[in-house]
Design a protein around this motif. Structure first.
Motif, PDB file in Angstrom:
ATOM      1  N   VAL A  49     -41.170   3.028  30.439  1.00  0.00           N
ATOM      2  CA  VAL A  49     -40.543   4.255  30.925  1.00  0.00           C
ATOM      3  C   VAL A  49     -40.626   4.236  32.450  1.00  0.00           C
ATOM      4  O   VAL A  49     -41.542   3.621  32.994  1.00  0.00           O
ATOM      5  N   GLU A  62     -35.597   1.087  35.166  1.00  0.00           N
ATOM      6  CA  GLU A  62     -36.083   0.911  36.537  1.00  0.00           C
ATOM      7  C   GLU A  62     -35.848   2.167  37.387  1.00  0.00           C
ATOM      8  O   GLU A  62     -34.707   2.599  37.581  1.00  0.00           O
ATOM      9  N   ASN A  63     -36.954   2.675  37.897  1.00  0.00           N
ATOM     10  CA  ASN A  63     -36.884   3.832  38.797  1.00  0.00           C
ATOM     11  C   ASN A  63     -35.878   3.620  39.926  1.00  0.00           C
ATOM     12  O   ASN A  63     -35.154   4.544  40.298  1.00  0.00           O
TER      13      ASN A  63
HETATM   14  N1  GSH Z   1     -40.584  -1.208  37.752  1.00  0.00           N
HETATM   15  C1  GSH Z   1     -40.556  -0.261  36.660  1.00  0.00           C
HETATM   16  C2  GSH Z   1     -41.975  -0.096  36.142  1.00  0.00           C
HETATM   17  C3  GSH Z   1     -41.999   0.812  34.947  1.00  0.00           C
HETATM   18  C4  GSH Z   1     -43.389   0.816  34.336  1.00  0.00           C
HETATM   19  O1  GSH Z   1     -44.177  -0.137  34.448  1.00  0.00           O
HETATM   20  N2  GSH Z   1     -43.699   1.919  33.660  1.00  0.00           N
HETATM   21  C5  GSH Z   1     -44.965   2.018  32.994  1.00  0.00           C
HETATM   22  C6  GSH Z   1     -45.459   3.441  33.004  1.00  0.00           C
HETATM   23  S1  GSH Z   1     -45.961   3.966  34.622  1.00  0.00           S
HETATM   24  C7  GSH Z   1     -44.804   1.552  31.581  1.00  0.00           C
HETATM   25  O2  GSH Z   1     -43.858   1.921  30.926  1.00  0.00           O
HETATM   26  N3  GSH Z   1     -45.750   0.743  31.106  1.00  0.00           N
HETATM   27  C8  GSH Z   1     -45.750   0.254  29.760  1.00  0.00           C
HETATM   28  C9  GSH Z   1     -45.932  -1.229  29.728  1.00  0.00           C
HETATM   29  O3  GSH Z   1     -45.972  -1.853  30.799  1.00  0.00           O
HETATM   30  O4  GSH Z   1     -46.048  -1.759  28.633  1.00  0.00           O
HETATM   31  C10 GSH Z   1     -40.006   1.066  37.150  1.00  0.00           C
HETATM   32  O5  GSH Z   1     -40.344   1.470  38.257  1.00  0.00           O
HETATM   33  O6  GSH Z   1     -39.217   1.703  36.435  1.00  0.00           O
END
Ligand code: GSH
Length: 206
Positions: A49, A62-63
């Motif tokens: 997410v 991606e944000n």
């Molecule tokens: N680069 C991505 C990173 C997204 C990300 O790592 N989100 C985390 C939550 S802060 C997540 O979903 N982690 C679950 C995982 O890595 O399995 C963005 O900024 O959208």
């Protein structure tokens, strides 16, 4: 209406805040992370997410893509800036810094197991991660000096995103009020916004 997948305490809060700031109708889907049976894997193979599903069924991850995309749905709200403007570049500069540096800097502190297989080494990994994170926080505090929000007086998607990680500081064991008063004040301004309060309320209820 756009559907945003979020998780409690995750970086998806930024996109959620943008939807609330824009005041456009949307659906929030709360999902667990790092669980193979989580519904997030049905829309995003990486299981991450934020994940946005548009009215046309397009899946955007991606944000760095989601935040500008949402802001462009309602340019008159001023959360982004016109193509070709320096303001737009400044907002993207912040998004790049948060995405490539600030967000990853929390990983060694919160999840040292990603960096070393031996549990005995976790305190050392955490300590090194904390040093890197603190250096970055000092640089960000300097970059914000004299400004209310990231690019000046106007709240933009850069702030919706940056504010999330200022909110993560207590979890990393950092007392911003003591060590980074500029960031603490910025965090207070962020958390005082009704859009932020509304998004956090939705995310914290089960
Ligand atoms: N680069 C991505 C990173 C997204 C990300 O790592 N989100 C985390 C939550 S802060 C997540 O979903 N982690 C679950 C995982 O890595 O399995 C963005 O900024 O959208």
């Amino acid at each position: 209406m756009p559907k945003l997948y979020v998780a409690k305490g995750a970086c998806s809060l930024g996109a959620h805040v943008v939807l609330k700031e824009l005041g456009i109708a949307h659906e929030i889907v709360k999902v667990p992370l790092r669980q193979p049976d989580s519904p997030i894997f049905k829309v995003n193979p990486l299981g991450r997410v934020p994940t946005l599903v548009t009215d046309d069924g397009e899946v955007i991850t991606e944000n760095a893509a989601i935040l500008p995309y949402l802001a462009d749905l309602k340019p008159e709200a001023g959360l982004f800036a016109p193509a070709g403007s320096v303001e737009r570049a400044r907002i993207q500069e912040w998004i790049g810094l948060v995405n490539s540096d600030l967000h990853p800097a929390f990983r060694a502190v919160n999840r040292p197991n990603l960096f070393h297989p031996d549990e005995a080494q976790f305190p050392a990994v955490r300590a090194q991660g904390l040093t890197r994170l603190r250096d970055l926080l000092s640089a960000i505090q300097r970059k914000l000096e004299g400004k209310t929000w990231a690019i000046g007086e106007r709240f933009t998607v850069a702030d919706a995103y940056l504010g999330v990680f200022i909110g993560w500081l207590p979890r990393a064991g950092i007392d911003a009020a003591k060590d980074y008063p500029g960031l603490a004040a910025y965090g207070d301004r962020y958390h005082a916004r009704s859009a932020v309060k509304a998004a956090l309320t939705v995310e914290s209820t089960d």
